[in-house]
Scaffold this motif. Structure first.
Motif, mmCIF file in Angstrom:
data_model
loop_
_atom_site.group_PDB
_atom_site.id
_atom_site.type_symbol
_atom_site.label_atom_id
_atom_site.label_comp_id
_atom_site.label_asym_id
_atom_site.label_seq_id
_atom_site.Cartn_x
_atom_site.Cartn_y
_atom_site.Cartn_z
ATOM 1 N N UNK A 107 0.824 -1.203 0.000
ATOM 2 C CA UNK A 107 0.000 0.000 0.000
ATOM 3 C C UNK A 107 0.857 1.252 0.000
ATOM 4 N N UNK A 108 0.447 2.239 0.808
ATOM 5 C CA UNK A 108 1.196 3.495 0.899
ATOM 6 C C UNK A 108 2.512 3.332 1.658
ATOM 7 N N UNK A 109 2.763 2.139 2.200
ATOM 8 C CA UNK A 109 4.016 1.858 2.901
ATOM 9 C C UNK A 109 4.945 0.964 2.070
ATOM 10 N N UNK A 110 4.623 0.781 0.780
ATOM 11 C CA UNK A 110 5.493 0.006 -0.111
ATOM 12 C C UNK A 110 6.859 0.675 -0.196
ATOM 13 N N UNK A 111 7.911 -0.123 -0.090
ATOM 14 C CA UNK A 111 9.271 0.396 -0.165
ATOM 15 C C UNK A 111 9.814 0.919 1.149
ATOM 16 N N UNK A 112 9.057 0.780 2.244
ATOM 17 C CA UNK A 112 9.499 1.288 3.542
ATOM 18 C C UNK A 112 10.781 0.592 3.989
ATOM 19 N N UNK A 113 11.682 1.369 4.587
ATOM 20 C CA UNK A 113 12.905 0.862 5.212
ATOM 21 C C UNK A 113 13.103 1.638 6.505
ATOM 22 N N UNK A 114 13.902 1.102 7.399
ATOM 23 C CA UNK A 114 14.221 1.858 8.600
ATOM 24 C C UNK A 114 14.452 1.012 9.824
ATOM 25 N N UNK A 115 14.476 1.720 10.955
ATOM 26 C CA UNK A 115 14.742 1.118 12.247
ATOM 27 C C UNK A 115 13.705 1.624 13.246
ATOM 28 N N UNK A 116 13.970 1.435 14.516
ATOM 29 C CA UNK A 116 13.064 1.915 15.554
ATOM 30 C C UNK A 116 13.470 1.406 16.913
#
Length: 135
Positions: A107-116
């Motif tokens: 959806x609108x979070x396609x391609x998300x990368x990162x940490x947390x």
């Protein structure tokens, strides 16, 4: 970008799994399935597979969790996986790892990368933070 929120564990179901071969160690290994509900800049729910080697008496151990999240970050809707782990000596949280699984966004979070990160306040409030990028 950053999104923060709080979450409640809606269910924590220990799951019987017996590793083969059976190996006895100093800490028992367990597996559980969790459902979490998120509020704040992070809204939605997750399904979690939670594995740990932990001693309830001393509070010593380590966990590894794989979560499938469905909801929104800062109003952008979709789903993705993230993994996190940490260790404790009974008083301190160490060896913290948190990563969004590359290629898992929809959806609108396609391609998300990162940490947390995940933290628990003294009053028991569970907090989560995503530091993420989108294409």
């Amino acid at each position: 970008m950053r999104a923060t929120g709080t979450f409640d564990v809606k269910s924590f179901i220990p799951t019987e799994v017996t590793p083969e071969p059976a190996i006895t160690t100093g800490l028992p290994v367990g597996l559980a399935k969790l459902e979490k509900q998120y509020e704040g800049e992070i809204t939605g729910r997750s399904a979690t597979l939670f594995t740990s080697a932990f001693d309830q008496g001393s509070g010593v151990g380590t966990y590894v969790a794989m979560e499938s999240f469905e909801g929104a970050l800062n109003g952008r809707a979709g789903a993705f996986n993230f993994v996190h782990s940490a260790a404790t000596d009974g008083t301190d949280r160490t060896d913290v790892f948190f990563s969004i699984v590359a290629g898992s966004g929809t959806g609108e979070l396609a391609g998300i990368t990162g940490t947390g990160d995940l933290t628990i306040d003294a009053d028991g409030t569970h907090r989560i933070r995503f530091d993420y990028e989108l294409p």
